[in-house]
Design a protein around this motif. Structure first.
Motif, PDB file in Angstrom:
ATOM      1  N   GLY A 178      24.756   6.411   6.866  1.00 56.99           N
ATOM      2  CA  GLY A 178      25.772   5.793   7.698  1.00 56.99           C
ATOM      3  C   GLY A 178      26.612   4.761   6.963  1.00 56.99           C
ATOM      4  O   GLY A 178      26.425   4.497   5.775  1.00 56.99           O
ATOM      5  N   TYR A 179      27.542   4.176   7.673  1.00 59.12           N
ATOM      6  CA  TYR A 179      28.399   3.145   7.115  1.00 59.12           C
ATOM      7  C   TYR A 179      28.835   2.202   8.217  1.00 59.12           C
ATOM      8  O   TYR A 179      28.698   2.489   9.418  1.00 59.12           O
ATOM      9  N   TRP A 180      29.365   1.069   7.828  1.00 58.22           N
ATOM     10  CA  TRP A 180      30.010   0.158   8.758  1.00 58.22           C
ATOM     11  C   TRP A 180      31.287  -0.357   8.113  1.00 58.22           C
ATOM     12  O   TRP A 180      31.430  -0.372   6.889  1.00 58.22           O
ATOM     13  N   SER A 181      32.229  -0.757   8.943  1.00 54.36           N
ATOM     14  CA  SER A 181      33.458  -1.376   8.450  1.00 54.36           C
ATOM     15  C   SER A 181      33.940  -2.390   9.466  1.00 54.36           C
ATOM     16  O   SER A 181      33.738  -2.221  10.673  1.00 54.36           O
ATOM     17  N   ALA A 182      34.543  -3.443   8.990  1.00 52.17           N
ATOM     18  CA  ALA A 182      35.066  -4.491   9.867  1.00 52.17           C
ATOM     19  C   ALA A 182      36.318  -5.080   9.246  1.00 52.17           C
ATOM     20  O   ALA A 182      36.423  -5.175   8.020  1.00 52.17           O
ATOM     21  N   TYR A 183      37.257  -5.470  10.091  1.00 49.79           N
ATOM     22  CA  TYR A 183      38.457  -6.126   9.576  1.00 49.79           C
ATOM     23  C   TYR A 183      39.008  -7.103  10.599  1.00 49.79           C
ATOM     24  O   TYR A 183      38.733  -7.019  11.799  1.00 49.79           O
ATOM     25  N   LEU A 184      39.789  -8.050  10.087  1.00 47.78           N
ATOM     26  CA  LEU A 184      40.484  -9.044  10.903  1.00 47.78           C
ATOM     27  C   LEU A 184      41.911  -9.138  10.395  1.00 47.78           C
ATOM     28  O   LEU A 184      42.137  -9.306   9.192  1.00 47.78           O
ATOM     29  N   GLU A 185      42.871  -9.031  11.314  1.00 48.27           N
ATOM     30  CA  GLU A 185      44.292  -9.103  10.955  1.00 48.27           C
ATOM     31  C   GLU A 185      44.969 -10.208  11.744  1.00 48.27           C
ATOM     32  O   GLU A 185      44.656 -10.437  12.914  1.00 48.27           O
ATOM     33  N   GLY A 186      45.894 -10.886  11.114  1.00 44.88           N
ATOM     34  CA  GLY A 186      46.697 -11.899  11.786  1.00 44.88           C
ATOM     35  C   GLY A 186      48.116 -11.878  11.262  1.00 44.88           C
ATOM     36  O   GLY A 186      48.353 -11.594  10.083  1.00 44.88           O
TER      37      GLY A 186
END
Length: 313
Positions: A178-186
């Motif tokens: 499996g994998y995970w990904s996360a991001y935050l944009e502003g």
């Protein structure tokens, strides 16, 4: 090496999402449908107060969207999003349709806000940094929505907008496959004023932020939460618009409002093949000021990667 595989899996999960970019010459096409509905409108006291307004029997939106993305350099991609929308109010004889005049609840349909984006990777976790960091700019063309901007059923506020954004994210392994990904944009955007309403330029500048987390036990399915926030700090309140004829009779009345909206929901990504993914999203308003309090939004789409490179045989 596991990391390049993870980035290849997560980058095209949703057109243009996250800090990751397509490689030079790589491309995706996202085709989707979306729907929204809301029944109540918050005033300046916010959606948690008792003075939330009913909006007849609700306002509904149906739309289709195409988003094309292409890697133009090794660390740069550009994107073009073109939507078409149909918006209607379910009971045009109820409040606030008659009170606001100017065909406030007349149904509209047509081209929405066309958006172009360019995104450049500044830090890349493939080459040592702990995260991937990108920055970019956007241009939004909303002139096609201008003729109906005075309506509750508008598709936009008729302006041409320019903005800039920064987005940071990270991917990693999850279990055996499996994998995970996360991001935050502003980001923030300047909006070209369509007019001035009682001393307020409309629409005013905006800032926004969005975040997403995806968890996948394998390569086929990824799910996770996402949130989005929009704030326009300058402008009038809804109660000012309802009590001041100079505001309520102006075609830029909705663009002159100061607004805030927080949306929360989830996303599911199904990988049909290495080149094709199907996505489904559902969200609801968590908090709003001078904006609808109970927007339900759903979208369903398919993303095709590298389709122009395919050859039979």
């Amino acid at each position: 090496m596991l990391l390049p595989l993870l980035l290849a899996l997560t980058a095209p999960a949703h057109a243009g999402s996250g800090p990751w970019v397509l490689g030079r010459g790589d491309h995706t096409l996202y085709l989707g449908v979306e729907g929204q509905r809301f029944d109540h409108l918050a005033q300046s006291t916010g959606s948690g107060s008792d003075d939330v307004l009913d909006v007849g029997q609700g306002v509904q939106t149906f739309g289709v969207k195409a988003i094309g993305t292409i890697g133009v350099l090794d660390r740069m991609e550009v994107e073009l999003a073109v939507p078409w929308q149909s918006v209607r109010q379910n009971h045009t004889e109820s409040f606030p349709c008659q009170d606001l005049t100017l065909d406030a609840c007349k149904a509209t349909k047509g081209l929405g806000i066309v958006r172009g984006r360019a995104k450049v990777v500044a830090l890349d976790e493939l080459f040592g940094p702990p995260v991937t960091l990108s920055f970019g700019g956007e241009l939004r063309l909303g002139q096609a929505t201008a003729p109906d901007r005075e309506r509750i059923t508008n598709r936009g506020e008729g302006s041409m907008d320019a903005g800039a954004f920064v987005v940071v994210g990270r991917s990693g392994g999850l279990g055996q496959q499996g994998y995970w990904s996360a991001y935050l944009e502003g980001g923030g955007r300047y909006r070209s004023a369509s007019g001035t309403v009682v001393g307020v330029e409309a629409p005013g500048p905006e800032v926004w932020s969005e975040a997403q987390l995806l968890l996948s036990p394998g390569r086929l399915l990824a799910v996770g939460p996402e949130i989005g926030w929009l704030w326009r700090p300058t402008g009038h309140d809804v109660e000012d618009m309802l009590t001041n004829l100079d505001i309520v009779l102006d075609v830029d009345r909705f663009g002159s409002l100061n607004i805030m909206s927080l949306q929360a929901g989830g996303k599911a990504i199904v990988r049909a093949s290495d080149a094709t993914t199907v996505s489904f999203g559902l969200s609801h308003t968590a908090y709003a000021i001078n904006n609808p309090t109970d927007v339900w939004a759903a979208d369903l789409g398919v993303s095709f990667r590298g389709f122009l490179n395919r050859h039979d045989g």
